[in-house]
Each structure stands twice: as structure tokens, then as C-alpha cells.
Design a protein around this motif. Structure first.
Motif, PDB file in Angstrom:
ATOM      1  N   ASP A  97       1.092  -0.968  -0.448  1.00  0.00           N
ATOM      2  CA  ASP A  97       0.034  -0.175  -0.329  1.00  0.00           C
ATOM      3  C   ASP A  97       0.821   1.509  -0.184  1.00  0.00           C
ATOM      4  O   ASP A  97       0.517   2.187  -0.684  1.00  0.00           O
ATOM      5  CB  ASP A  97      -1.204  -0.247   1.165  1.00  0.00           C
ATOM      6  N   LYS A  98       2.070   1.122   0.724  1.00  0.00           N
ATOM      7  CA  LYS A  98       2.454   2.902   1.333  1.00  0.00           C
ATOM      8  C   LYS A  98       3.343   2.606  -0.906  1.00  0.00           C
ATOM      9  O   LYS A  98       3.506   3.539  -0.790  1.00  0.00           O
ATOM     10  CB  LYS A  98       3.935   2.450   1.845  1.00  0.00           C
ATOM     11  N   THR A  99       4.216   1.680  -0.905  1.00  0.00           N
ATOM     12  CA  THR A  99       4.134   2.287  -2.297  1.00  0.00           C
ATOM     13  C   THR A  99       3.547   2.152  -3.453  1.00  0.00           C
ATOM     14  O   THR A  99       3.322   2.937  -4.498  1.00  0.00           O
ATOM     15  CB  THR A  99       5.151   0.312  -2.899  1.00  0.00           C
ATOM     16  N   LYS A 100       2.109   1.824  -3.353  1.00  0.00           N
ATOM     17  CA  LYS A 100       1.222   1.756  -4.290  1.00  0.00           C
ATOM     18  C   LYS A 100       0.954   3.252  -4.675  1.00  0.00           C
ATOM     19  O   LYS A 100       1.089   4.696  -5.549  1.00  0.00           O
ATOM     20  CB  LYS A 100      -0.108   0.849  -4.109  1.00  0.00           C
ATOM     21  N   ARG A 101       0.603   3.927  -3.044  1.00  0.00           N
ATOM     22  CA  ARG A 101       0.419   5.253  -2.990  1.00  0.00           C
ATOM     23  C   ARG A 101       1.699   6.509  -3.471  1.00  0.00           C
ATOM     24  O   ARG A 101       1.525   7.178  -4.260  1.00  0.00           O
ATOM     25  CB  ARG A 101      -0.073   5.638  -1.232  1.00  0.00           C
ATOM     26  N   GLU A 102       2.718   5.763  -3.085  1.00  0.00           N
ATOM     27  CA  GLU A 102       4.276   6.541  -3.426  1.00  0.00           C
ATOM     28  C   GLU A 102       4.043   6.289  -5.437  1.00  0.00           C
ATOM     29  O   GLU A 102       4.209   7.624  -5.666  1.00  0.00           O
ATOM     30  CB  GLU A 102       5.364   6.384  -2.889  1.00  0.00           C
ATOM     31  N   VAL A 103       3.799   5.768  -6.059  1.00  0.00           N
ATOM     32  CA  VAL A 103       3.597   5.305  -7.556  1.00  0.00           C
ATOM     33  C   VAL A 103       3.006   6.558  -7.908  1.00  0.00           C
ATOM     34  O   VAL A 103       2.919   6.755  -9.236  1.00  0.00           O
ATOM     35  CB  VAL A 103       4.220   3.652  -7.739  1.00  0.00           C
ATOM     36  N   SER A 104       1.579   6.337  -7.288  1.00  0.00           N
ATOM     37  CA  SER A 104       0.574   6.947  -7.925  1.00  0.00           C
ATOM     38  C   SER A 104       0.702   8.348  -7.584  1.00  0.00           C
ATOM     39  O   SER A 104       0.430   9.046  -8.590  1.00  0.00           O
ATOM     40  CB  SER A 104      -0.741   6.340  -6.940  1.00  0.00           C
ATOM     41  N   LYS A 105       1.537   8.731  -6.752  1.00  0.00           N
ATOM     42  CA  LYS A 105       1.394  10.024  -6.463  1.00  0.00           C
ATOM     43  C   LYS A 105       2.628  10.547  -7.614  1.00  0.00           C
ATOM     44  O   LYS A 105       2.532  11.744  -8.285  1.00  0.00           O
ATOM     45  CB  LYS A 105       2.286  10.058  -5.176  1.00  0.00           C
ATOM     46  N   ALA A 106       3.540   9.786  -7.927  1.00  0.00           N
ATOM     47  CA  ALA A 106       4.613  10.843  -8.825  1.00  0.00           C
ATOM     48  C   ALA A 106       3.652   9.941  -9.879  1.00  0.00           C
ATOM     49  O   ALA A 106       3.934  11.153 -10.701  1.00  0.00           O
ATOM     50  CB  ALA A 106       5.715   9.002  -8.927  1.00  0.00           C
ATOM     51  N   ALA A 108       0.898  10.304 -11.322  1.00  0.00           N
ATOM     52  CA  ALA A 108      -0.542  11.255 -11.409  1.00  0.00           C
ATOM     53  C   ALA A 108       0.317  12.615 -11.531  1.00  0.00           C
ATOM     54  O   ALA A 108       0.058  13.829 -12.370  1.00  0.00           O
ATOM     55  CB  ALA A 108      -0.705  11.829 -10.015  1.00  0.00           C
ATOM     56  N   ALA A 109       1.793  13.089 -10.619  1.00  0.00           N
ATOM     57  CA  ALA A 109       2.182  15.006 -10.775  1.00  0.00           C
ATOM     58  C   ALA A 109       2.833  15.051 -12.109  1.00  0.00           C
ATOM     59  O   ALA A 109       2.415  15.223 -12.555  1.00  0.00           O
ATOM     60  CB  ALA A 109       3.261  14.824  -9.680  1.00  0.00           C
ATOM     61  N   LYS A 110       3.824  13.891 -12.793  1.00  0.00           N
ATOM     62  CA  LYS A 110       4.540  13.526 -13.687  1.00  0.00           C
ATOM     63  C   LYS A 110       2.755  13.793 -14.694  1.00  0.00           C
ATOM     64  O   LYS A 110       3.416  15.115 -15.636  1.00  0.00           O
ATOM     65  CB  LYS A 110       4.618  12.416 -14.217  1.00  0.00           C
ATOM     66  N   LEU A 111       1.326  13.264 -14.854  1.00  0.00           N
ATOM     67  CA  LEU A 111       0.892  13.637 -15.700  1.00  0.00           C
ATOM     68  C   LEU A 111       0.044  14.732 -16.225  1.00  0.00           C
ATOM     69  O   LEU A 111       0.206  15.776 -17.223  1.00  0.00           O
ATOM     70  CB  LEU A 111      -0.414  12.315 -15.352  1.00  0.00           C
ATOM     71  N   MET A 112      -0.148  15.317 -14.564  1.00  0.00           N
ATOM     72  CA  MET A 112      -0.114  16.543 -13.950  1.00  0.00           C
ATOM     73  C   MET A 112       0.600  17.562 -14.936  1.00  0.00           C
ATOM     74  O   MET A 112       0.100  18.818 -15.424  1.00  0.00           O
ATOM     75  CB  MET A 112      -0.693  17.605 -13.285  1.00  0.00           C
ATOM     76  N   ALA A 113       1.611  17.783 -14.925  1.00  0.00           N
ATOM     77  CA  ALA A 113       2.723  17.745 -15.090  1.00  0.00           C
ATOM     78  C   ALA A 113       2.902  18.768 -16.520  1.00  0.00           C
ATOM     79  O   ALA A 113       3.094  19.445 -16.832  1.00  0.00           O
ATOM     80  CB  ALA A 113       4.434  18.198 -14.181  1.00  0.00           C
TER      81      ALA A 113
END
Length: 137
Positions: A97-106, A108-113
Motif C-alpha cells: 500500500d505504501k508503494t502503491k501510494r508513492e507510485v500513484s502520487k509520482a 499523477a504528478a508527472k501526468l499533471m505536469a
């Protein structure tokens, strides 16, 4: 309209719904025991297909087609270290779950940038209410 959509949360959910063979392919734990680039393509396609139910993407004011977004996301997924995907297919739920959250955040940030998020529900058919979702409020 980017704030109206939880891109990170949406990607997090896709981790739970994508097939185990795709994650195994990204972790190098599949049948061939090495990372499979097709897995990154399939996962990117899954994420974009799911996101497109509510939003669309544009770049510098011009609409971006799904193939462009998928290719960008495929590359971003492929750049994630193998160790992260090994955690995602491991047995430790807390670590997963921790890794899913970190990867999802990364992701999403790349996609929105790279892209602007545009509110574009797939089933909206105008204010007359002719679509399956009825009139837009």
C-alpha cells in the motif's frame, strides 16, 4: 478543473484492478523472469482508458489524443524502479500500500505536469438529458 478530479486516487485504484500478470511483468516476476515492456503499455492503456471516462487531456491548449497520453504514461511507468514493482507483488500488505501510494502520487504528478486536465465526461449528451447520466447539474 484539475482539482475536481483525484488523479492520484484514481491511479491508486487501478493498481488494485489491473491484472496480476501485468504487475508481475513490471516486477520481472512473470513467466520470463525479466521486465516486460508490454506490461507498461497495458497498464498505461488501462489508466488512460479509465481516466477518460471523466476527463480528457490537452497540452498547450491543444487536445491530446489517448495514444499520446498512453505513450507518456508508459514511459513514466517504465522509469519506475523494478524494486517498487517487486514490493507491489510482495506479500507485505503495508509495504504494498505504501508503494502503491508513492507510485500513484509520482505518476499523477508527472501526468499533471505534462498535460492539462479537462472536465469531459464520456456520457454527457448536453443539457437535454438524452444521455445515460441525464441532464448535467
Amino acid at each position: 478543473m484539475a482539482s475536481a478530479h483525484d488523479i492520484e486516487g484514481h491511479i491508486f485504484i487501478r493498481f488494485a484492478l489491473v491484472g496480476r500478470p501485468v504487475l508481475n511483468g513490471l516486477a520481472g516476476k512473470g513467466q520470463r523472469r525479466r521486465r516486460d515492456p508490454l506490461s507498461a503499455t497495458l497498464f498505461a492503456r488501462d489508466i488512460v482508458g479509465s481516466l477518460r471516462r471523466q476527463i480528457s487531456f490537452s497540452r498547450q491548449g491543444q487536445p491530446a489524443d489517448d495514444a499520446t497520453v498512453e505513450e507518456f504514461l508508459r514511459e513514466a511507468i517504465w522509469q519506475i524502479p523494478t524494486e517498487s514493482f517487486v514490493d507491489l507483488v510482495g506479500i507485505d500488505a503495508g509495504r504494498r500500500d505504501k508503494t502503491k501510494r508513492e507510485v500513484s502520487k509520482a505518476l499523477a504528478a508527472k501526468l499533471m505536469a505534462e498535460f492539462e486536465i479537462v472536465d469531459d465526461p464520456a456520457f454527457y449528451h448536453g443539457h437535454a438529458g438524452t444521455g445515460p447520466l441525464g441532464p448535467k447539474a
